[in-house]
Design a protein around this motif. Structure first.
Motif, PDB file in Angstrom:
ATOM      1  N   ASP A  65       0.823  -1.207   0.000  1.00 42.28           N
ATOM      2  CA  ASP A  65       0.000   0.000   0.000  1.00 42.28           C
ATOM      3  C   ASP A  65       0.859   1.259   0.000  1.00 42.28           C
ATOM      4  OD1 ASP A  65      -2.273  -1.554   0.024  1.00 42.28           O
ATOM      5  OD2 ASP A  65      -2.409  -1.571   2.212  1.00 42.28           O
ATOM      6  N   LEU A  66       1.979   1.233   0.711  1.00 34.64           N
ATOM      7  CA  LEU A  66       2.868   2.393   0.719  1.00 34.64           C
ATOM      8  C   LEU A  66       3.452   2.644  -0.668  1.00 34.64           C
ATOM      9  CD1 LEU A  66       4.805   1.782   4.068  1.00 34.64           C
ATOM     10  CD2 LEU A  66       3.023   3.469   3.640  1.00 34.64           C
ATOM     11  N   LEU A  67       3.752   1.575  -1.388  1.00 34.26           N
ATOM     12  CA  LEU A  67       4.336   1.714  -2.720  1.00 34.26           C
ATOM     13  C   LEU A  67       3.291   2.041  -3.787  1.00 34.26           C
ATOM     14  CD1 LEU A  67       6.770  -1.348  -2.679  1.00 34.26           C
ATOM     15  CD2 LEU A  67       7.444   1.060  -2.635  1.00 34.26           C
ATOM     16  N   GLY A  68       2.100   1.508  -3.626  1.00 33.76           N
ATOM     17  CA  GLY A  68       1.109   1.614  -4.705  1.00 33.76           C
ATOM     18  C   GLY A  68      -0.089   2.485  -4.432  1.00 33.76           C
ATOM     19  N   SER A  69      -0.244   2.993  -3.207  1.00 26.30           N
ATOM     20  CA  SER A  69      -1.440   3.791  -2.889  1.00 26.30           C
ATOM     21  C   SER A  69      -1.082   5.036  -2.095  1.00 26.30           C
ATOM     22  CB  SER A  69      -2.450   2.947  -2.094  1.00 26.30           C
ATOM     23  OG  SER A  69      -2.876   1.830  -2.839  1.00 26.30           O
ATOM     24  N   SER A  70       0.024   5.666  -2.466  1.00 26.08           N
ATOM     25  CA  SER A  70       0.467   6.859  -1.755  1.00 26.08           C
ATOM     26  C   SER A  70       0.496   8.061  -2.696  1.00 26.08           C
ATOM     27  CB  SER A  70       1.873   6.649  -1.172  1.00 26.08           C
ATOM     28  OG  SER A  70       1.900   5.579  -0.258  1.00 26.08           O
ATOM     29  N   TRP A  71       0.047   9.208  -2.178  1.00 25.77           N
ATOM     30  CA  TRP A  71       0.198  10.484  -2.861  1.00 25.77           C
ATOM     31  C   TRP A  71      -0.359  10.455  -4.296  1.00 25.77           C
ATOM     32  CZ3 TRP A  71       1.181  13.890   0.776  1.00 25.77           C
ATOM     33  CH2 TRP A  71       1.906  13.490   1.899  1.00 25.77           C
ATOM     34  N   ASP A  72       0.484  10.696  -5.299  1.00 24.36           N
ATOM     35  CA  ASP A  72      -0.001  10.778  -6.684  1.00 24.36           C
ATOM     36  C   ASP A  72      -0.592   9.471  -7.192  1.00 24.36           C
ATOM     37  OD1 ASP A  72       0.859  13.346  -6.646  1.00 24.36           O
ATOM     38  OD2 ASP A  72       2.493  13.104  -8.081  1.00 24.36           O
ATOM     39  N   PHE A 102      -2.250  15.133 -14.711  1.00 22.53           N
ATOM     40  CA  PHE A 102      -1.513  13.873 -14.800  1.00 22.53           C
ATOM     41  C   PHE A 102      -1.578  13.337 -16.231  1.00 22.53           C
ATOM     42  CE2 PHE A 102      -2.862  14.495 -10.479  1.00 22.53           C
ATOM     43  CZ  PHE A 102      -1.729  14.191  -9.756  1.00 22.53           C
ATOM     44  N   PHE A 103      -0.417  13.101 -16.791  1.00 22.38           N
ATOM     45  CA  PHE A 103      -0.324  12.721 -18.207  1.00 22.38           C
ATOM     46  C   PHE A 103      -0.821  11.287 -18.426  1.00 22.38           C
ATOM     47  CE2 PHE A 103       1.481  16.688 -18.537  1.00 22.38           C
ATOM     48  CZ  PHE A 103       2.050  16.964 -19.773  1.00 22.38           C
ATOM     49  N   PRO A 104      -1.219  10.935 -19.656  1.00 18.46           N
ATOM     50  CA  PRO A 104      -2.047   9.738 -19.868  1.00 18.46           C
ATOM     51  C   PRO A 104      -1.325   8.416 -20.104  1.00 18.46           C
ATOM     52  CG  PRO A 104      -1.917  10.988 -21.906  1.00 18.46           C
ATOM     53  CD  PRO A 104      -1.148  11.777 -20.879  1.00 18.46           C
TER      54      PRO A 104
END
Length: 408
Positions: A65-72, A102-104
């Motif tokens: 979760d820290l790697l994949g669900s943080s900030w941006d 955020f670019f696509p």
């Protein structure tokens, strides 16, 4: 006799010669040469992730979760799930945060990965990021090998993998994707493959706002090559596969990705030329010639800021120093242009002071002088230097994800 075996007639009679041609064999050979560098890079990043994982579990949080669900990453997840159109009220009055900032390219790759493998966003996002990081490491090695040899290429990859902010390379962020596109675009320029360089610059321009640096490097390098050919007036000087047409095509193709997305966002905002920049201003992200960065440095001097600020200042100062060394080393023009644009964008932009080292992660050519110097050093010295940097990277990467309160 196999299909890839031919007969060459010599003074001693016919002799079979095995010829390996085609893209597959070239890629295979390049991957085999890069194998040790990629293995060392993987070891460095896995060590950092293992250290962060242990501390995350100790504090009761899941490392995924820290790697994949943080900030941006949260914003990218919304784009993947619902497409563009999310607007959130900001902290300041009248400020609106739009996902059009955020670019696509990254969301599109994550969406495609989800569709093929039936994964959730976090797993799909991390898979795309880790794959991009591996491709980036390979491209970085290829650039270093071409300019300074295999040992320098290996050290260049290793140094990139133990930077203080290297943990971002393993997050569901877009820096690894931009670096992969940039590394192979720059390598294509150095090899004279201008169509490949232009196409990769398009992808880089669709990955991040500072992807414009790749387009600038490719287009200016192509323009300089055109000037050289015009001055020489010698068609035999074209060292390209396909001649001048591909050179022009690569130069014109390079900026289309970045410009296309910026114009599309502007059209959505009712102002094709300035709408995208209005979106960025609402995020507090605009070019102020370094004024905001200076205020942040001043706050550090009077002792009101936390650990990330001195690290940011140190990284920024070292980046400028390394660029000077790159200039003195007479690096190829596309590498200088690419790093210069990244430095101007990162250090001259307002807000997000603690994220400036992350914005500089794709600027891997800045590490070339250090890698070339270490390639001539003793193995013991190299091992001690890399070991110290790896330890710093492990500790600081863990701090960024588990303790720091500002976005990396």
């Amino acid at each position: 006799m196999s299909a890839d075996t031919h007969v060459r007639v010599t003074a001693h009679g016919p002799r079979p010669v095995r010829v390996r041609a085609g893209l597959f064999w070239r890629v295979r050979g390049a991957l085999l040469r890069a194998g040790p560098a990629l293995a060392l890079y993987a070891a460095a990043r896995l060590s950092g992730l293992a250290f962060m994982t242990l501390w995350a579990w100790h504090t009761g949080r899941h490392p995924r979760d820290l790697l994949g669900s943080s900030w941006d990453s949260v914003w990218y997840a919304r784009v993947v799930e619902h497409g563009y159109g999310t607007i959130v009220q900001g902290g300041a009055p009248g400020r609106l945060y739009s996902d059009l900032a955020f670019f696509p390219l990254y969301p599109a790759l994550v969406r495609g990965t989800r569709g093929v493998l039936s994964l959730g966003f976090v797993n799909a996002g991390l898979l795309v990021s880790w794959t991009a990081a591996a491709c980036a490491a390979w491209g970085i090695y290829a650039v270093g090998e071409r300019l300074h040899g295999r040992r320098a290429g290996t050290l260049l990859v290793l140094l990139w993998g133990v930077l203080p902010h290297a943990v971002v390379q393993s997050m569901a962020y877009t820096e690894s994707l931009l670096t992969a596109c940039a590394a192979w675009a720059l390598h294509s320029v150095l090899a004279g493959r201008w169509l490949w360089a232009g196409a990769l610059a398009v992808l880089a321009g669709l990955s991040r706002p500072n992807g414009i640096a790749v387009a600038a490097a490719v287009s200016l390098a192509a323009a300089w090559r055109i000037v050289q050919l015009w001055r020489a007036r010698d068609p035999g000087l074209v060292p390209l596969r396909g001649g001048r047409a591909r050179l022009w095509a690569g130069a014109l193709l390079a900026p289309l990705g970045w410009c296309g997305y910026v114009l599309w966002v502007g059209r959505q905002q009712g102002s094709p030329l300035f709408g995208y920049f209005r979106v960025q201003r609402n995020w507090g992200s605009e070019f102020d010639f370094g004024q905001d960065a200076w205020l942040s440095v001043r706050a550090l001097v009077v002792g009101r800021e936390h650990l990330t600020y001195p690290v940011v200042v140190a990284v920024a100062a070292l980046a400028v120093l390394m660029f000077v060394l790159l200039l003195l080393d007479r690096a190829p023009l596309p590498l200088l242009v690419y790093c210069a644009v990244l430095l101007v964008i990162a250090l001259g932009g307002a807000s997000y002071f603690t994220s400036k080292p992350r914005f500089l992660l794709p600027a891997f050519p800045l590490l070339l002088p250090a890698a070339a110097g270490m390639a001539r050093a003793r193995l013991r010295t190299v091992a001690m230097t890399v070991g110290a940097l790896a330890g710093l990277s492990c500790c600081y990467g863990t701090y960024l994800l588990t303790i720091a309160t500002s976005a990396p």
